[in-house]
Design a protein around this motif. Structure first.
Motif, PDB file in Angstrom:
ATOM      1  N   UNK A  91     -30.518  38.397 112.298  1.00 26.88           N
ATOM      2  CA  UNK A  91     -31.618  37.547 111.882  1.00 26.88           C
ATOM      3  C   UNK A  91     -31.596  37.414 110.366  1.00 26.88           C
ATOM      4  N   UNK A  92     -31.671  36.178 109.902  1.00 25.60           N
ATOM      5  CA  UNK A  92     -31.653  35.896 108.474  1.00 25.60           C
ATOM      6  C   UNK A  92     -32.964  35.228 108.112  1.00 25.60           C
ATOM      7  N   UNK A  93     -33.536  35.617 106.978  1.00 25.85           N
ATOM      8  CA  UNK A  93     -34.772  34.979 106.515  1.00 25.85           C
ATOM      9  C   UNK A  93     -34.414  33.624 105.914  1.00 25.85           C
ATOM     10  N   UNK A  94     -34.624  32.568 106.692  1.00 31.04           N
ATOM     11  CA  UNK A  94     -34.237  31.220 106.291  1.00 31.04           C
ATOM     12  C   UNK A  94     -35.341  30.536 105.482  1.00 31.04           C
ATOM     13  N   UNK A  95     -34.925  29.602 104.662  1.00 32.96           N
ATOM     14  CA  UNK A  95     -35.844  28.618 104.103  1.00 32.96           C
ATOM     15  C   UNK A  95     -35.835  27.445 105.075  1.00 32.96           C
ATOM     16  N   UNK A  96     -36.753  27.466 106.016  1.00 36.71           N
ATOM     17  CA  UNK A  96     -36.759  26.496 107.113  1.00 36.71           C
ATOM     18  C   UNK A  96     -37.352  25.176 106.635  1.00 36.71           C
ATOM     19  N   UNK A  97     -36.579  24.073 106.663  1.00 38.74           N
ATOM     20  CA  UNK A  97     -37.103  22.789 106.179  1.00 38.74           C
ATOM     21  C   UNK A  97     -38.108  22.178 107.150  1.00 38.74           C
ATOM     22  N   UNK A 127     -37.574  34.263 109.903  1.00 38.68           N
ATOM     23  CA  UNK A 127     -36.343  34.901 110.374  1.00 38.68           C
ATOM     24  C   UNK A 127     -35.753  34.166 111.567  1.00 38.68           C
ATOM     25  N   UNK A 128     -34.474  33.868 111.517  1.00 38.79           N
ATOM     26  CA  UNK A 128     -33.825  33.132 112.596  1.00 38.79           C
ATOM     27  C   UNK A 128     -32.322  33.385 112.562  1.00 38.79           C
ATOM     28  N   UNK A 129     -31.686  33.295 113.719  1.00 37.50           N
ATOM     29  CA  UNK A 129     -30.228  33.376 113.785  1.00 37.50           C
ATOM     30  C   UNK A 129     -29.616  31.990 113.984  1.00 37.50           C
ATOM     31  N   UNK A 130     -30.439  30.942 113.937  1.00 40.37           N
ATOM     32  CA  UNK A 130     -29.972  29.560 114.105  1.00 40.37           C
ATOM     33  C   UNK A 130     -29.920  28.891 112.726  1.00 40.37           C
ATOM     34  N   UNK A 131     -28.732  28.543 112.303  1.00 43.68           N
ATOM     35  CA  UNK A 131     -28.588  27.954 110.965  1.00 43.68           C
ATOM     36  C   UNK A 131     -29.214  26.566 110.864  1.00 43.68           C
TER      37      UNK A 131
END
Length: 225
Positions: A91-97, A127-131
């Motif tokens: 799981x990566x802490x993404x900057x989700x647009x 947090x997500x594993x989906x790029x």
């Protein structure tokens, strides 16, 4: 929903053992169902149980009504137990647009801003594993109380979904909604409104242009410009 008596009885037995419930009488008191009703259900006398009855049982055990009657919960618990080997995802802490606004539900439409992947109208940290994870800002009150105005739906388009999961559905007419996926059969998607007091619906497969996994609902305080 398909009522499988053997699966249902096995799940009830497993869940009762998990919660330390020793009898049907005790369970009926905890769930606030008549003992006779529960007995007829467990013996198979009731062939087509009411959804409200199944939901009362499922809610008490913190499972979905679909899983309760169709899925081997004991086997599923074993597969997800600590120490079981399997593929791990980071799981990566993404900057989700944020890719647009939507009212969600019938007569709701997605105002697609057509931003390229990775860009949008601000972002949320999630947090997500989906790029390719993205978010939609919800406007209006059609999804209350599950989703409030100003909150965000987090969508993971590359994630598989299963019966009982919430999904974002986009139709060929541009209608956008969040529903609980039940199953696909005979050319139709069978879906349950997030407000489970409403009846299930079905949509022709050819009318659905997108169906993607909803990973969660984010509060407006998580938005960043």
């Amino acid at each position: 929903m398909i009522f499988d008596l053997d699966v249902f009885n096995s799940n009830i037995k497993h869940l009762m053992e998990r919660e330390g419930i020793g009898s049907v009488t005790e369970l009926s008191k905890k769930v606030r169902l008549q003992q006779s009703t529960l007995h007829r259900l467990l013996t198979g006398e009731v062939k087509d149980p009411k959804y409200t009855t199944l939901k009362s049982l499922a809610d008490y055990f913190h499972v979905s009504p679909i899983d309760l009657i169709e899925r081997d919960l004991q086997a599923s618990a074993a597969q997800h137990a600590p120490g079981v080997t399997g593929e791990l995802h980071s799981l990566v802490l993404h900057k989700v647009p944020v890719l647009g606004n939507t009212q969600l539900g019938h007569s709701g439409y997605w105002s697609d801003m057509q931003y390229p992947v990775g860009n949008g109208d601000g972002f949320l940290r999630w947090p997500s594993c989906d790029r390719d994870v993205y978010a939609l800002k919800c406007v209006g009150d059609s999804m209350m109380p599950r989703i409030k105005e100003g909150e965000f739906v987090i969508v993971e388009p590359n994630q598989n979904f299963h019966p009982g999961d919430e999904v974002l559905v986009v139709t060929s007419s541009g209608e956008v909604m969040v529903k609980t996926f039940l199953f696909k059969r005979d050319g139709f998607y069978h879906l349950l409104p997030v407000n489970e007091d409403h009846a299930p619906i079905r949509l022709p497969v050819e009318e659905v242009t997108q169906m993607q996994y909803v990973a969660g609902i984010a509060k407006s305080s998580l938005w960043h410009p």
